[in-house]
Design an enzyme around this catalytic site. Structure first.
Site, PDB file in Angstrom:
ATOM      1  N   ARG A 173       0.817  -1.243   0.000  1.00 46.77           N
ATOM      2  CA  ARG A 173       0.000   0.000   0.000  1.00 46.77           C
ATOM      3  C   ARG A 173       0.839   1.276   0.000  1.00 46.77           C
ATOM      4  O   ARG A 173       0.347   2.360   0.306  1.00 46.77           O
ATOM      5  CB  ARG A 173      -0.979   0.027   1.182  1.00 46.77           C
ATOM      6  CG  ARG A 173      -1.981  -1.091   1.140  1.00 46.77           C
ATOM      7  CD  ARG A 173      -3.293  -0.694   1.774  1.00 46.77           C
ATOM      8  NE  ARG A 173      -4.255  -1.747   1.604  1.00 46.77           N
ATOM      9  CZ  ARG A 173      -4.353  -2.806   2.408  1.00 46.77           C
ATOM     10  NH1 ARG A 173      -3.560  -2.910   3.461  1.00 46.77           N
ATOM     11  NH2 ARG A 173      -5.237  -3.736   2.161  1.00 46.77           N
ATOM     12  N   LYS A 221       4.271  11.928 -10.704  1.00 45.09           N
ATOM     13  CA  LYS A 221       3.488  11.138 -11.659  1.00 45.09           C
ATOM     14  C   LYS A 221       4.251   9.856 -11.958  1.00 45.09           C
ATOM     15  O   LYS A 221       5.444   9.899 -12.292  1.00 45.09           O
ATOM     16  CB  LYS A 221       3.306  11.899 -12.977  1.00 45.09           C
ATOM     17  CG  LYS A 221       2.147  12.850 -12.975  1.00 45.09           C
ATOM     18  CD  LYS A 221       1.924  13.352 -14.392  1.00 45.09           C
ATOM     19  CE  LYS A 221       0.854  14.416 -14.430  1.00 45.09           C
ATOM     20  NZ  LYS A 221       0.735  15.009 -15.775  1.00 45.09           N
ATOM     21  N   GLU A 238      11.867  19.182 -23.400  1.00 49.51           N
ATOM     22  CA  GLU A 238      11.132  19.417 -22.141  1.00 49.51           C
ATOM     23  C   GLU A 238      11.683  20.643 -21.411  1.00 49.51           C
ATOM     24  O   GLU A 238      10.995  21.247 -20.599  1.00 49.51           O
ATOM     25  CB  GLU A 238      11.205  18.179 -21.236  1.00 49.51           C
ATOM     26  CG  GLU A 238      10.556  16.931 -21.820  1.00 49.51           C
ATOM     27  CD  GLU A 238       9.039  16.861 -21.609  1.00 49.51           C
ATOM     28  OE1 GLU A 238       8.441  17.842 -21.113  1.00 49.51           O
ATOM     29  OE2 GLU A 238       8.453  15.815 -21.962  1.00 49.51           O
ATOM     30  N   LYS A 243       8.779  23.514 -12.197  1.00 49.87           N
ATOM     31  CA  LYS A 243       7.898  22.360 -11.983  1.00 49.87           C
ATOM     32  C   LYS A 243       7.458  22.286 -10.528  1.00 49.87           C
ATOM     33  O   LYS A 243       6.299  22.004 -10.228  1.00 49.87           O
ATOM     34  CB  LYS A 243       8.598  21.073 -12.413  1.00 49.87           C
ATOM     35  CG  LYS A 243       7.686  19.876 -12.242  1.00 49.87           C
ATOM     36  CD  LYS A 243       7.803  18.853 -13.290  1.00 49.87           C
ATOM     37  CE  LYS A 243       6.708  17.802 -13.119  1.00 49.87           C
ATOM     38  NZ  LYS A 243       6.898  16.639 -13.929  1.00 49.87           N
ATOM     39  N   GLU A 271      -3.169  17.541 -10.712  1.00 51.50           N
ATOM     40  CA  GLU A 271      -3.570  18.012 -12.047  1.00 51.50           C
ATOM     41  C   GLU A 271      -5.074  18.244 -12.180  1.00 51.50           C
ATOM     42  O   GLU A 271      -5.728  17.737 -13.084  1.00 51.50           O
ATOM     43  CB  GLU A 271      -3.077  17.042 -13.140  1.00 51.50           C
ATOM     44  CG  GLU A 271      -3.041  17.706 -14.509  1.00 51.50           C
ATOM     45  CD  GLU A 271      -2.317  16.883 -15.563  1.00 51.50           C
ATOM     46  OE1 GLU A 271      -1.107  16.679 -15.417  1.00 51.50           O
ATOM     47  OE2 GLU A 271      -2.984  16.446 -16.517  1.00 51.50           O
ATOM     48  N   ARG A 276      -1.568  22.311 -13.600  1.00 48.79           N
ATOM     49  CA  ARG A 276      -0.479  21.362 -13.850  1.00 48.79           C
ATOM     50  C   ARG A 276      -0.546  20.866 -15.298  1.00 48.79           C
ATOM     51  O   ARG A 276       0.468  20.512 -15.892  1.00 48.79           O
ATOM     52  CB  ARG A 276      -0.526  20.184 -12.868  1.00 48.79           C
ATOM     53  CG  ARG A 276       0.628  19.216 -13.108  1.00 48.79           C
ATOM     54  CD  ARG A 276       0.834  18.211 -11.996  1.00 48.79           C
ATOM     55  NE  ARG A 276       1.945  17.319 -12.350  1.00 48.79           N
ATOM     56  CZ  ARG A 276       2.541  16.493 -11.526  1.00 48.79           C
ATOM     57  NH1 ARG A 276       2.146  16.421 -10.264  1.00 48.79           N
ATOM     58  NH2 ARG A 276       3.526  15.721 -11.927  1.00 48.79           N
ATOM     59  N   ASN A 305       1.816  19.868 -19.948  1.00 42.37           N
ATOM     60  CA  ASN A 305       1.619  18.952 -21.077  1.00 42.37           C
ATOM     61  C   ASN A 305       1.633  19.682 -22.415  1.00 42.37           C
ATOM     62  O   ASN A 305       1.167  19.153 -23.421  1.00 42.37           O
ATOM     63  CB  ASN A 305       0.293  18.200 -20.918  1.00 42.37           C
ATOM     64  CG  ASN A 305       0.292  17.341 -19.669  1.00 42.37           C
ATOM     65  OD1 ASN A 305       1.297  16.730 -19.330  1.00 42.37           O
ATOM     66  ND2 ASN A 305      -0.822  17.314 -18.967  1.00 42.37           N
ATOM     67  N   HIS A 317       2.070  17.777 -25.573  1.00 41.67           N
ATOM     68  CA  HIS A 317       2.039  16.349 -25.274  1.00 41.67           C
ATOM     69  C   HIS A 317       0.844  15.619 -25.889  1.00 41.67           C
ATOM     70  O   HIS A 317       0.951  14.444 -26.219  1.00 41.67           O
ATOM     71  CB  HIS A 317       2.062  16.114 -23.761  1.00 41.67           C
ATOM     72  CG  HIS A 317       3.427  16.305 -23.153  1.00 41.67           C
ATOM     73  ND1 HIS A 317       4.135  17.475 -23.266  1.00 41.67           N
ATOM     74  CD2 HIS A 317       4.233  15.464 -22.441  1.00 41.67           C
ATOM     75  CE1 HIS A 317       5.296  17.354 -22.639  1.00 41.67           C
ATOM     76  NE2 HIS A 317       5.380  16.140 -22.135  1.00 41.67           N
ATOM     77  N   HIS A 335       1.815  12.554 -27.895  1.00 42.82           N
ATOM     78  CA  HIS A 335       1.397  11.190 -27.520  1.00 42.82           C
ATOM     79  C   HIS A 335       0.717  10.490 -28.692  1.00 42.82           C
ATOM     80  O   HIS A 335       0.857   9.277 -28.874  1.00 42.82           O
ATOM     81  CB  HIS A 335       0.460  11.223 -26.318  1.00 42.82           C
ATOM     82  CG  HIS A 335       1.170  11.441 -25.013  1.00 42.82           C
ATOM     83  ND1 HIS A 335       0.523  11.746 -23.845  1.00 42.82           N
ATOM     84  CD2 HIS A 335       2.489  11.401 -24.689  1.00 42.82           C
ATOM     85  CE1 HIS A 335       1.407  11.885 -22.859  1.00 42.82           C
ATOM     86  NE2 HIS A 335       2.610  11.683 -23.358  1.00 42.82           N
ATOM     87  N   HIS A 357      10.244  10.173 -26.888  1.00 41.38           N
ATOM     88  CA  HIS A 357       9.252  11.079 -26.290  1.00 41.38           C
ATOM     89  C   HIS A 357       9.560  12.568 -26.526  1.00 41.38           C
ATOM     90  O   HIS A 357       8.689  13.322 -26.976  1.00 41.38           O
ATOM     91  CB  HIS A 357       9.123  10.773 -24.793  1.00 41.38           C
ATOM     92  CG  HIS A 357       8.149  11.662 -24.089  1.00 41.38           C
ATOM     93  ND1 HIS A 357       6.797  11.648 -24.369  1.00 41.38           N
ATOM     94  CD2 HIS A 357       8.324  12.619 -23.148  1.00 41.38           C
ATOM     95  CE1 HIS A 357       6.189  12.550 -23.624  1.00 41.38           C
ATOM     96  NE2 HIS A 357       7.094  13.153 -22.863  1.00 41.38           N
TER      97      HIS A 357
END
Ligand code: GLY
Length: 375
Positions: free
Chosen positions: A122, A144, A186, A228, A238, A242, A246, A249, A253, A267
């Site tokens: 957990r 993330k 980035e 960041k 997010e 936030r 992206n 992105h 993606h 990427h």
């Protein structure tokens, strides 16, 4: 010598250390945050070849016992199979809930290890030691983590903040130049979102980051991490701003999905093309001056990054794609809500904002423009 930034989210705060040869100090930096002098390093074959012995020696010198798991390199490692195998091995090593695991590698290792840490018993703690520019300026910070599924990238995961990020800029020396250039996309992102002074600095200093200038690398990493940390402190999960991180992105993606997440397009390269598309879309919608979109395109081209799907210098241009198929990928985006995708658009350099009202025809037209664009 290292510099420190603190990331603070609701009930957790952690340091990011940035400097040269920090791997040699990793043991003494990590030891005080372990509940017992024991840990597990998880890395990949490539990173193991170049950096593992530095970390292992440092942990040994600090009296920390450890086991090492070496996974295959590459995006395919972010899978249910590897996750299961890692969890099984951690259980076999009788890792306790108060222990912390160490992710030594780029975004793939950081994302997979962070996710494993978030669900092992957990949730246990973990330490990020990012070894690629991309992970040093983005993925190692902010919590993330996750894996890919055949349906898309990062579709299964969690938010799980690390307890420490240790960024040794010397790890960039053994990285293939293509990876450093891709990570650079980035870095530029932060300038384009809301820091035009940083973008101006990059216009003069960007290439130095690629060619190994320590001062330029350190400045770029610290500026990116500070930006960041600020965004993550305000919006960890997010729910709002936030998503600005992206930029490029959603388009990127879609391209990665169409390339099957293969090495054809890595990427950061997808993000570079995606950011140009985000500017082009903003121009098309009458929001952004054409000159700013041109400035972005020219900057990325100067840094030898692809800026369009049809770039004849990039293998991507040999993959058959259609605007419709690319558009269909955008509908699976995690930022979709009520069937609508949130796009990051811009009013100009350093003026990004979120928009949920983009007409599908405009999105398809931008994909088509990038497919068509000629020299
Ligand atoms: N890579 C974007 C984020 O961490 O939110």
């Amino acid at each position: 010598m290292s510099q420190k930034i603190t990331v603070t989210v609701k009930d957790h705060s952690y340091p990011i250390y940035v400097g040269a040869n920090l791997l040699e100090q990793a043991g003494e930096i990590i030891a005080p945050i372990l509940s017992r002098p024991q840990s597990v390093i998880i890395t990949d074959e490539n990173v193991a070849r170049h950096q593992l012995s530095r970390l292992e020696k440092s942990l040994t010198n600090a009296g920390i016992a450890f086991s090492t798991l070496i996974l295959p390199a590459g995006e395919a490692t972010k899978s249910f199979d590897q996750l299961q195998s890692v969890l099984d091995q951690l259980l076999g090593l009788k890792l306790e809930r108060s222990d912390k695991i160490i992710a030594l590698g780029g975004g793939v290792i950081g994302d997979l290890v962070g996710f494993a840490a978030s669900i092992y018993q957990r949730g246990i703690g973990f330490i990020q030691i990012p070894t690629t520019l991309l992970s040093q300026v983005d993925s190692s910070v902010g919590g993330k983590c996750g894996i890919n599924t055949p349906r898309g990238k990062n579709l299964v995961g969690s938010f799980h903040q690390p307890d420490l990020v240790l960024t040794d800029v010397t790890t960039l020396d053994s990285l293939p130049e293509r990876q450093v250039r891709a990570g650079y996309a980035e870095v530029v992102k932060y300038g384009l979102i809301n820091d035009v002074d940083f973008f101006t600095w990059l216009e003069s200093n960007g290439e130095k980051i690629i060619t190994g200038d320590r001062l330029a690398q350190t400045h770029a990493i610290l500026t990116s991490c500070r930006a960041k940390a600020h965004v993550v402190a305000e919006d960890e999960k997010e729910k709002g701003n936030r998503a600005l991180l992206n930029l490029g992105h959603t388009f990127g993606h879609a391209l990665e999905a169409e390339c099957g997440y293969a090495d054809t397009l890595i990427h950061g390269e997808a993000v570079a093309i995606g950011m140009v598309m985000a500017f082009d879309l903003s121009v098309r919608m009458g929001l952004c001056p054409q000159a700013d979109a041109e400035t972005v395109r020219q900057h990325l081209e100067r840094l030898a990054l692809p800026t369009r799907i049809s770039d004849p210098k990039h293998a991507l241009s040999n993959i058959p794609m259609t605007a419709q198929r690319l558009f269909d990928h955008t509908l699976h985006d995690k930022k979709a809500s009520g069937g609508k995708v949130t796009f990051v658009l811009t009013r100009g350099l350093g003026q990004a904002f979120l928009c949920r009202d983009v007409a599908p025809n405009d999105i398809k037209a931008i994909f088509q423009q990038s497919l068509d664009a000629a020299d």
